[in-house]
Design an enzyme around this catalytic site. Structure first.
Site, PDB file in Angstrom:
ATOM      1  N   GLY A 186       0.837  -1.211   0.000  1.00 49.50           N
ATOM      2  CA  GLY A 186       0.000   0.000   0.000  1.00 49.50           C
ATOM      3  C   GLY A 186       0.859   1.244   0.000  1.00 49.50           C
ATOM      4  N   GLY A 187       1.895   1.237  -0.868  1.00 52.10           N
ATOM      5  CA  GLY A 187       2.780   2.401  -1.003  1.00 52.10           C
ATOM      6  C   GLY A 187       2.423   3.182  -2.262  1.00 52.10           C
ATOM      7  N   ALA A 274       4.001  -4.634  -5.437  1.00 50.53           N
ATOM      8  CA  ALA A 274       4.614  -3.297  -5.378  1.00 50.53           C
ATOM      9  C   ALA A 274       5.075  -3.058  -3.950  1.00 50.53           C
ATOM     10  CB  ALA A 274       3.608  -2.240  -5.815  1.00 50.53           C
ATOM     11  N   HIS A 447      -8.120  34.460  -6.105  1.00 48.10           N
ATOM     12  CA  HIS A 447      -9.364  33.889  -5.589  1.00 48.10           C
ATOM     13  C   HIS A 447     -10.308  33.564  -6.736  1.00 48.10           C
ATOM     14  CE1 HIS A 447     -12.657  33.212  -2.806  1.00 48.10           C
ATOM     15  NE2 HIS A 447     -13.422  33.969  -3.580  1.00 48.10           N
TER      16      HIS A 447
END
Ligand code: FAD
Ligand code: NAD
Length: 473
Positions: A186-187, A274, A447
């Protein structure tokens, strides 16, 4: 720095043409060195461009578009279910890679960098042998830069050799969209590629051996991501390890062991492993030089990225953590300047890191966990107080400042939310320039933008935010 001309005939050999190697070669050529760039690919790009950063971000963009087509229903826009043409998507991703790598090939020519396509190893402190096809070429150099990168690891039970078990390279090939996909780890890669496959229709199960996703990353930043992913992934199994993997008739049979001791068996159509990467430092003939590796295989360097062999430098993944493309690029410039005799040093105050999930997570400089509590003040600005975040229907984000007590200097910035990866640049500049909270507070931000959350965080620190009243922690 520009203007100083290098001694004539200075030959530089660069091994590896990724984000460490090609910027080193290009910069050295611009500064007048005689440069040879060696890589197994025809064009520069390395793991990042061919099978890393670039193809994964192309697919993550597609995943975001798919997710937005669903999310838009909440405000009255129904595009129906997206029809996914996997061949077209794959071709688009490949075309992005081709465009960038062929562009780098053109730049290489324009900069008079001599390419050699082959695999290099040292035969001494001033010579290389390069295996090109069937022939072995000798290349002499005055200096060399090693930029050979890293490769995925597949430890123990994860080493099963099966077409159903992929590493990141296999996952990026996008051969198909498995119905049930197991992601081990879970990287960065697990979550980015898991996001892609979930958007394309896979039921994704993530197995992470530690108690939280993205271990080591600020928990304030991970929390909104973990909440979002709970709705995207089928399951996230924390504190869980894969203890066995085997081919089965209908997929990959996997044994899972939870930290408490509970075991279960499950079948998936495919698995993506992974669980980290290791430096490419084997097979380089380093024993013919004085270059040393540490116990994890990273090449040991000094602050200029010079190895123990005075003629040889190392940059990028092979030279140590963090294994990030922009860190490699920065090191490349430092190494070349050092070769030119300039007083360069790799001393960043902040290296940004970005996880390109949805929402994105980005941070730089000191984190709250790293900082001694009595040394810093931490300010949090929740995006539910940001007009722009509300217009995007993404109020779950957070911008966080780590300020030095007393001086109010910005030591670290963390952001979670859409576009956090773009927003972190302001934070990195603030840390590098030694900005104070008042510099952020008094800088006019457009903004409505998400960038206002950086200014508003500083306003919150001073208790002057128009949109948010904070409890100081
Ligand atoms: P590499 O890019 O690995 O390049 C090394 C090159 O050297 C390769 O082309 C290799 O073939 C060549 N080579 C190796 N040995 C030899 C030899 N003996 N002779 C000749 N050539 C040789 N980082 C980010 O910053 N952002 C991201 O979004 C990101 N996403 C990623 C996604 C994935 C799926 C992966 C796997 C990685 C990602 N990374 C990302 C990490 C990033 O790819 C690496 O940090 C970066 O590529 C390191 O650059 P490098 O130049 O050190 O090595
Ligand atoms: P990672 O270190 O990011 O994550 C690996 C994860 O696997 C960790 O959470 C670890 O606890 C877990 N793990 C390890 N062994 C396990 C096991 N046996 N079972 C279950 N979980 C296990 O590694 P990665 O995702 O492979 O990525 C490698 C590196 O590539 C990253 O650290 C990063 O440097 C780079 N990268 C960067 C980006 C980016 O910048 N956006 C994207 C992808 C990769």
């Amino acid at each position: 720095m520009a203007g100083a001309s290098p001694p004539a005939g200075k030959r530089l050999a660069v091994i590896g043409a990724g984000p460490g190697g090609y910027p080193a070669a290009f910069h050295a050529a611009l500064r007048g060195l005689d440069v040879t760039l060696i890589d197994e690919e025809e064009n520069p790009g390395g793991a990042c461009t061919y099978r890393g950063c670039i193809p994964s971000k192309a697919l993550l963009h597609a995943a975001r578009v798919i997710a937005e087509s669903h999310e838009a229903r909440a405000f009255g826009l129904d595009f129906g279910e997206p029809r996914i043409d996997l061949d077209a998507l794959r071709e688009w991703k490949d075309s992005v890679v081709r465009r960038l790598t062929s562009g780098l090939g053109l730049l290489r020519g324009q900069r008079n960098v001599r390419p050699i396509v082959g695999r290099a190893h040292f035969s001494g402190s001033r010579s290389l042998r390069v295996l090109c096809g069937g022939s072995l070429d000798e290349v002499g150099f005055d200096h060399a830069v090693i930029a050979t990168g890293s490769s995925p690891v597949r430890p123990g039970p994860l080493a099963l050799d099966s077409p159903r078990v992929m590493d990141s390279t296999g996952a990026l090939e996008l051969a198909d969209v498995p119905d049930r996909l197991l992601v081990v780890g879970g990287g960065y890669i697990g979550l980015e590629m898991g996001t892609v496959y979930a958007a394309l229709g896979s039921k994704v199960t993530v197995v992470e051996m530690l108690p939280g996703l993205l271990p080591g990353v600020d928990r304030d930043l991970v929390k909104p991501l973990a909440t979002h992913l709970a709705g995207v992934f089928d399951e996230v199994l924390l504190n869980t390890r894969v203890t066995a993997m085997a081919e089965a008739e209908d997929g990959i049979r996997v044994r899972l062991a939870a930290a408490g001791g509970a075991e279960s068996e499950r079948t998936f159509d495919k698995a993506l492993v992974a669980v980290g990467r290791r430096p490419n430092s084997d097979g380089l003939g380093l024993e013919t030089t004085l270059v040393r590796t540490d116990d994890r295989g990273f090449l040991e360097t000094d602050g200029q990225r010079r190895t123990a062999e005075p003629t040889i430098f190392a940059v990028g993944d092979v030279a140590g953590e963090p294994m990030l493309a922009h860190k490699a690029m920065h090191e490349a410039r430092v190494a070349v300047e050092a070769i030119l005799g300039q007083p360069a040093a790799f001393e960043p105050a902040a290296i940004p890191a970005v996880v390109f999930t949805d929402p994105e997570i980005a941070w730089c400089g000191l984190t709250e966990a790293d900082a001694p509590a009595d040394h810093v003040e931490v300010v949090r600005y929740p995006w539910r107080a940001s007009g722009r975040a509300i217009t995007l229907a993404r109020p779950e984000g957070l911008t966080k400042l780590i300020l030095e007590k007393g001086s109010e200097r910005v030591l670290g910035v963390g952001i979670v939310g859409p576009n956090a990866g773009e927003l972190i640049a302001e934070g990195t500049l603030a840390v590098e320039m030694g900005a104070r909270a008042s510099d952020l507070q008094l800088t006019i931000h457009a903004h409505p933008t998400l960038s206002e959350t950086v200014m508003e965080s500083a306003e919150t620190f001073f208790g002057t935010s128009a949109h948010y009243i904070a409890r100081r922690r």
